[in-house]
Design a protein around this motif. Structure first.
Motif, mmCIF file in Angstrom:
data_model
loop_
_atom_site.group_PDB
_atom_site.id
_atom_site.type_symbol
_atom_site.label_atom_id
_atom_site.label_comp_id
_atom_site.label_asym_id
_atom_site.label_seq_id
_atom_site.Cartn_x
_atom_site.Cartn_y
_atom_site.Cartn_z
ATOM 1 N N GLU A 267 -13.491 46.234 1.614
ATOM 2 C CA GLU A 267 -12.078 45.960 1.828
ATOM 3 C C GLU A 267 -11.854 44.931 2.931
ATOM 4 O O GLU A 267 -10.797 44.298 2.989
ATOM 5 N N PHE A 268 -12.822 44.755 3.820
ATOM 6 C CA PHE A 268 -12.622 43.879 4.975
ATOM 7 C C PHE A 268 -12.948 42.424 4.683
ATOM 8 O O PHE A 268 -12.767 41.561 5.552
ATOM 9 N N VAL A 269 -13.403 42.097 3.487
ATOM 10 C CA VAL A 269 -13.863 40.744 3.173
ATOM 11 C C VAL A 269 -12.797 39.984 2.387
ATOM 12 O O VAL A 269 -12.253 40.481 1.401
ATOM 13 N N GLN A 270 -12.498 38.787 2.830
ATOM 14 C CA GLN A 270 -11.611 37.874 2.105
ATOM 15 C C GLN A 270 -12.462 37.006 1.184
ATOM 16 O O GLN A 270 -13.267 36.197 1.645
ATOM 17 N N ASN A 271 -12.318 37.179 -0.121
ATOM 18 C CA ASN A 271 -13.145 36.416 -1.053
ATOM 19 C C ASN A 271 -12.732 34.944 -1.047
ATOM 20 O O ASN A 271 -11.560 34.618 -1.306
ATOM 21 N N PRO A 272 -13.660 34.022 -0.760
ATOM 22 C CA PRO A 272 -13.296 32.606 -0.667
ATOM 23 C C PRO A 272 -12.690 32.060 -1.955
ATOM 24 O O PRO A 272 -11.806 31.207 -1.910
ATOM 25 N N TYR B 189 -7.640 30.353 2.937
ATOM 26 C CA TYR B 189 -6.898 30.545 4.174
ATOM 27 C C TYR B 189 -5.808 31.585 3.924
ATOM 28 O O TYR B 189 -5.212 31.604 2.838
ATOM 29 N N ARG B 190 -5.557 32.421 4.916
ATOM 30 C CA ARG B 190 -4.567 33.494 4.773
ATOM 31 C C ARG B 190 -3.464 33.334 5.806
ATOM 32 O O ARG B 190 -3.713 33.027 6.971
ATOM 33 N N PHE B 191 -2.238 33.588 5.358
ATOM 34 C CA PHE B 191 -1.058 33.511 6.206
ATOM 35 C C PHE B 191 -0.163 34.729 5.928
ATOM 36 O O PHE B 191 -0.230 35.278 4.826
ATOM 37 N N PRO B 192 0.703 35.170 6.845
ATOM 38 C CA PRO B 192 0.953 34.596 8.175
ATOM 39 C C PRO B 192 -0.051 35.039 9.237
ATOM 40 O O PRO B 192 -0.160 34.389 10.267
ATOM 41 N N GLU B 193 -0.718 36.200 9.054
ATOM 42 C CA GLU B 193 -1.794 36.567 9.987
ATOM 43 C C GLU B 193 -3.029 35.785 9.572
ATOM 44 O O GLU B 193 -3.656 36.088 8.571
ATOM 45 N N PHE C 27 -5.971 27.518 -5.724
ATOM 46 C CA PHE C 27 -5.255 28.731 -6.067
ATOM 47 C C PHE C 27 -4.341 29.154 -4.925
ATOM 48 O O PHE C 27 -4.522 28.757 -3.763
ATOM 49 N N ALA C 28 -3.366 29.985 -5.270
ATOM 50 C CA ALA C 28 -2.489 30.642 -4.305
ATOM 51 C C ALA C 28 -2.291 32.075 -4.775
ATOM 52 O O ALA C 28 -1.948 32.302 -5.939
ATOM 53 N N GLU C 29 -2.518 33.038 -3.877
ATOM 54 C CA GLU C 29 -2.380 34.457 -4.199
ATOM 55 C C GLU C 29 -1.450 35.121 -3.180
ATOM 56 O O GLU C 29 -1.461 34.770 -1.999
ATOM 57 N N TYR C 30 -0.696 36.116 -3.656
ATOM 58 C CA TYR C 30 0.212 36.875 -2.787
ATOM 59 C C TYR C 30 0.056 38.353 -3.098
ATOM 60 O O TYR C 30 0.048 38.748 -4.268
ATOM 61 N N ASP C 31 -0.092 39.180 -2.051
ATOM 62 C CA ASP C 31 -0.320 40.614 -2.247
ATOM 63 C C ASP C 31 0.795 41.484 -1.660
ATOM 64 O O ASP C 31 0.605 42.674 -1.437
ATOM 65 N N GLY C 32 1.950 40.895 -1.418
ATOM 66 C CA GLY C 32 3.057 41.639 -0.849
ATOM 67 C C GLY C 32 3.123 41.574 0.662
ATOM 68 O O GLY C 32 4.164 41.868 1.252
ATOM 69 N N GLU C 33 2.019 41.192 1.302
ATOM 70 C CA GLU C 33 1.977 41.094 2.758
ATOM 71 C C GLU C 33 1.527 39.719 3.233
ATOM 72 O O GLU C 33 1.960 39.253 4.288
ATOM 73 N N SER C 34 0.644 39.074 2.482
ATOM 74 C CA SER C 34 0.099 37.799 2.942
ATOM 75 C C SER C 34 -0.174 36.880 1.761
ATOM 76 O O SER C 34 -0.307 37.319 0.614
ATOM 77 N N PHE C 35 -0.260 35.586 2.075
ATOM 78 C CA PHE C 35 -0.619 34.566 1.107
ATOM 79 C C PHE C 35 -2.062 34.116 1.362
ATOM 80 O O PHE C 35 -2.447 33.883 2.511
ATOM 81 N N ASP C 36 -2.824 33.973 0.297
ATOM 82 C CA ASP C 36 -4.121 33.312 0.352
ATOM 83 C C ASP C 36 -4.020 32.018 -0.441
ATOM 84 O O ASP C 36 -3.584 32.026 -1.602
ATOM 85 N N VAL C 37 -4.397 30.917 0.162
ATOM 86 C CA VAL C 37 -4.469 29.640 -0.551
ATOM 87 C C VAL C 37 -5.878 29.099 -0.372
ATOM 88 O O VAL C 37 -6.490 29.260 0.687
ATOM 89 N N GLY C 38 -6.404 28.489 -1.418
ATOM 90 C CA GLY C 38 -7.782 28.014 -1.319
ATOM 91 C C GLY C 38 -8.083 26.953 -2.353
ATOM 92 O O GLY C 38 -7.249 26.606 -3.195
ATOM 93 N N ASN C 39 -9.307 26.435 -2.293
ATOM 94 C CA ASN C 39 -9.735 25.408 -3.233
ATOM 95 C C ASN C 39 -11.247 25.390 -3.308
ATOM 96 O O ASN C 39 -11.938 25.995 -2.476
ATOM 97 N N TYR C 40 -11.766 24.711 -4.314
ATOM 98 C CA TYR C 40 -13.209 24.512 -4.421
ATOM 99 C C TYR C 40 -13.500 23.088 -4.880
ATOM 100 O O TYR C 40 -12.692 22.445 -5.552
ATOM 101 N N LEU C 41 -14.667 22.611 -4.491
ATOM 102 C CA LEU C 41 -15.217 21.346 -4.949
ATOM 103 C C LEU C 41 -16.609 21.610 -5.510
ATOM 104 O O LEU C 41 -17.425 22.252 -4.840
#
Length: 237
Positions: free
Chosen positions: A6-11, A189-193, A164-178
């Motif tokens: 649960e503590f890992v943010q999947n890139p 990257y996760r926001f607002p925390e 991609f952009a993901e939202y889970d009700g508390e935070s946004f994750d935005v990311g990309n790959y090359l």
């Protein structure tokens, strides 16, 4: 391959449309083009909290259907243990993927108590060319206790670049790959925390090896690695 725990943010995002599963993964996934299945191992650690988790995962395709599993073991110093296992199934068509998952965890406080939790997942993704919109709900049940999480995502998955952009009700994750010939660079990257995770993936033949680093300010740094192998249909005897 997604990281367990649960503590890992999947890139690459938890609602990715393909890949071996992890704790936060959507069950609405499909196999890569020309793949019969795959398997892999993953490990992640938070050194400052003596927290670590290891897992094994696999998937197999049967026509339009995909079956997948993963099992993980988590420990935090001598204070806490968890054993978690999950099964997933999904069906994919040219414009949608739908999936269901069921997991069970045994949580242990050594020398004190233990309890069992059931976890149910449902996911759906709608696709048009390289664009997709997807969602997932996850329900945790332990006795009379219920808790529900959800996530929604918008993705672009190209041959060399994706975002991609993901939202889970508390935070946004935005990311990309090359993607290059044998190397992929994935970041999120996760926001607002604020949190950040970066992964380098080396692909040789049907094998993929990755190393990842993440920081969830101001709490912890984590690192991890995965090793996975895809099985191509043409190699099946």
């Amino acid at each position: 391959m997604d990281f367990p725990g649960e503590f890992v943010q999947n890139p690459g995002g938890s609602l990715a449309l393909s890949g071996l599963p992890g704790y936060r993964s959507s069950p609405a996934r499909r196999l890569g083009e020309g793949e019969f299945g795959g398997f892999g191992l993953a490990y992640a650690q938070v050194p400052d909290a003596s927290l670590q988790v290891a897992s094994a995962a696999g998937e197999m395709g049967l026509g339009l259907f995909r079956m997948a599993f993963f099992s993980s073991y988590t420990e935090m110093d001598t204070l806490y243990r968890q054993v978690y296992s999950e099964l997933q199934t999904s069906v994919a068509h040219s414009w949608f993927v739908g999936g269901l998952g069921y997991g069970v965890s045994v949580d242990i406080l050594p020398g004190q108590e233990n309890w069992t939790c059931n976890r149910y997942k449902a996911g759906l993704a709608l696709m048009k060319s390289s664009l997709s919109v997807s969602g997932m709900v996850a329900l945790v049940n332990q006795g009379d206790y219920f808790d529900m999480d959800y996530g929604v995502a918008l993705r672009f998955d190209g041959a060399r670049f994706g975002a991609f952009a993901e939202y889970d009700g508390e935070s946004f994750d935005v990311g990309n790959y090359l993607k290059f010939a044998h190397l992929s660079v994935i970041s999120a990257y996760r926001f607002p925390e604020f949190a950040i995770s970066v992964s380098l993936v080396l692909s040789v033949g049907n094998w993929s090896l990755s190393g990842a680093y993440g920081n969830a300010y101001p709490i912890w740094d984590w690192f991890g690695f995965t090793a996975s192998k895809s099985i191509r249909k043409k190699t099946i005897l």
